[in-house]
Design an enzyme around this catalytic site. Structure first.
Site, PDB file in Angstrom:
ATOM      1  CB  ALA A 119      -1.663  -9.300  -0.214  1.00 51.45           C
ATOM      2  CG  HIS A 120       0.081  -6.719   5.182  1.00 56.13           C
ATOM      3  ND1 HIS A 120       0.109  -6.229   6.425  1.00 56.13           N
ATOM      4  CD2 HIS A 120       0.786  -5.766   4.259  1.00 56.13           C
ATOM      5  CE1 HIS A 120       0.462  -4.969   6.653  1.00 56.13           C
ATOM      6  NE2 HIS A 120       0.778  -4.569   5.223  1.00 56.13           N
ATOM      7  CB  THR A 152      12.934  -9.365 -10.481  1.00 55.19           C
ATOM      8  OG1 THR A 152      14.017  -9.406 -11.479  1.00 55.19           O
ATOM      9  CG2 THR A 152      12.527 -11.170 -10.637  1.00 55.19           C
ATOM     10  CD  GLN A 186      -6.856  -1.260   7.421  1.00 53.88           C
ATOM     11  OE1 GLN A 186      -7.288  -2.092   7.900  1.00 53.88           O
ATOM     12  NE2 GLN A 186      -5.353  -0.932   8.103  1.00 53.88           N
ATOM     13  CB  CYS A 244       2.075   1.529  10.053  1.00 58.79           C
ATOM     14  SG  CYS A 244       1.009   0.921   8.757  1.00 58.79           S
ATOM     15  N   GLY A 250       0.728  -1.237   0.128  1.00 56.06           N
ATOM     16  CA  GLY A 250      -0.003   0.158   0.161  1.00 56.06           C
ATOM     17  C   GLY A 250       0.904   1.244   0.164  1.00 56.06           C
ATOM     18  CB  THR A 251       3.947   2.377   1.864  1.00 54.47           C
ATOM     19  OG1 THR A 251       3.410   1.917   3.096  1.00 54.47           O
ATOM     20  CG2 THR A 251       4.533   3.783   1.998  1.00 54.47           C
ATOM     21  CG  ASN A 286      -4.970   3.660   9.349  1.00 59.43           C
ATOM     22  OD1 ASN A 286      -5.248   4.742   8.587  1.00 59.43           O
ATOM     23  ND2 ASN A 286      -3.812   3.535   9.952  1.00 59.43           N
TER      24      ASN A 286
END
Ligand code: PLP
Length: 379
Positions: free
Chosen positions: A201-202, A238, A180, A328, A71-72, A152
């Site tokens: 994804a986390h 990559t 979120q 965070c 996200g960042t 958040n």
């Protein structure tokens, strides 16, 4: 010792199905997706299949999805590319945004970009009229509006449909930080006037270090990270094939079981509200948890106690993981810019409990008992 994980807005445990999905990729699909041999082509095919699936889940086209490290990075990319490539000279945002947006906006301000902040009401909602006024008063500017879908820390939601409509009607670009909410609500980008979205994804049981950026196909921006032709020349480096497969599997599970999870997790949150109100005299809530609120997040304003500064630590000793202040910076004791903006007293404990499908009402009961004991001894 019992362990209760109520910090799911900071990050979620990976779903076992996601872990199962990425194990064969780690074992077999090590080929560099840019290589022309079979190993490389197999990896490339896996990534492009994943992109198609992800696009499908949110009503976008594969060409509109760019995988990032999370996200960042995606938030940074949107703000910086909007300024560099779209001629944006004015960013309208809210003082409650995540630092990935706020600090990036402040950085751009130092380089001459105008930044305006919408008003926030006492419950933490954006005052829509203040956005409308800012858009009307600055019609000669090229504007990007960046407003998060759900906060958040306190969980307040905005209607993407309503805001998209308003922002489009004023000719501005619209970015929403959906970190979120992606994987927690349905999105159909065919019906939303949104230019940019961000995903990580986390936050929904996928791996860390992977997310994506949605860019509406009408918009052309250049890469922020250069040095390779990956992601159709939009993001060099990559590709994180393990992360991409994990993200895609996490989205598949999230949208397969969405309604069931929404109801279940909302049930845990409502139960926690009820139990807190019954058992902790003087408790109240930051934001509007019984209103338009993300079902995973509950920000609790506790009554004064001698151990205010050690509150999280005391919960942790009893095996309960929660956070205070920003997601965070959990555990860093710096106070929250969100609660400061809302004028919340931060000398008392303000604790964010955030839930997932892996939590139970028994864990709420256990937490309530620990809280009752803390107040019996230290009030
Ligand atoms: N935006 C919001 C609203 C968040 O809650 C977070 C993480 O806490 C981020 C952005 C950053 O996402 P990531 O951890 O993937 O960099």
């Amino acid at each position: 010792m019992k362990k209760v994980y109520f910090d799911n807005a900071a990050t979620t445990p990976m779903d076992p199905e996601v872990i199962e999905a990425i194990i064969p990729i780690m074992k077999e699909n090590f080929g560099n997706p840019s290589s022309v041999h079979t190993f490389g082509r197999e990896s490339r095919a896996i990534i492009e299949k994943a992109r198609k699936q992800v696009a499908n889940y949110i009503g976008a086209s594969p060409a509109e999805i760019f995988f990032t490290s999370g996200g960042t990075e995606a938030d940074n990319m949107i703000l910086k590319c909007a300024v560099n490539d779209l001629g944006v000279n004015h960013i309208i945002t809210s003082p409650l945004e995540h630092h990935a947006v706020l600090h990036t906006a402040e950085f751009l301000q130092q380089n001459g970009v105008k930044i305006s902040y919408v008003d926030i009401d006492e419950k933490g909602y954006v005052v829509k009229e203040s956005l409308e006024k800012l858009l009307d008063d600055n019609q000669n500017d090229t504007i990007l509006v960046s407003l998060m879908h759900a906060n958040n820390e306190i969980g307040n939601l905005i209607s993407l449909k309503d805001y998209g409509k308003l922002i489009k009607s004023k000719g501005a670009y619209f970015h929403s930080d959906t970190v979120q909410t992606m994987g927690h609500y349905l999105f159909n980008l065919e019906n939303l006037n949104i230019d940019f979205l961000t995903c990580s994804a986390h936050k929904f049981h996928g791996p860390k270090g992977i997310g994506f950026l949605y860019v509406n196909s009408d918009i052309k921006i250049s890469p922020m990270i250069t040095g390779g032709a990956q992601e159709r020349n939009m993001r060099a480096g990559t590709e994180n094939i393990i992360g991409i497969v994990g993200l895609t599997k996490a989205m598949e599970i999230a949208y397969r079981d969405l309604e069931e999870h929404q109801n279940y997790v909302q049930g845990i949150k409502s139960y926690m509200i009820e139990q807190l109100e019954q058992n902790i005299p003087g408790v109240s809530f930051n934001g509007d948890p019984k209103g338009k609120s993300l079902y995973t997040v509950l920000n609790v304003h506790f009554p004064p106690t001698d151990i205010a500064e050690m509150f999280l630590y005391n919960l942790d000793i009893e095996g309960i993981a929660a956070s205070g202040g920003s997601a965070c910076s959990s555990g860093t004791n710096v106070g929250s810019h969100v609660l400061r903006t809302l004028g919340v007293d931060q000398t008392v404990p303000n604790i964010r409990f955030s839930f997932s499908k892996f939590n139970t009402k028994d864990e709420v009961d256990y937490t309530i008992n620990v809280l009752k004991e803390l107040y019996a001894v230290n009030a």
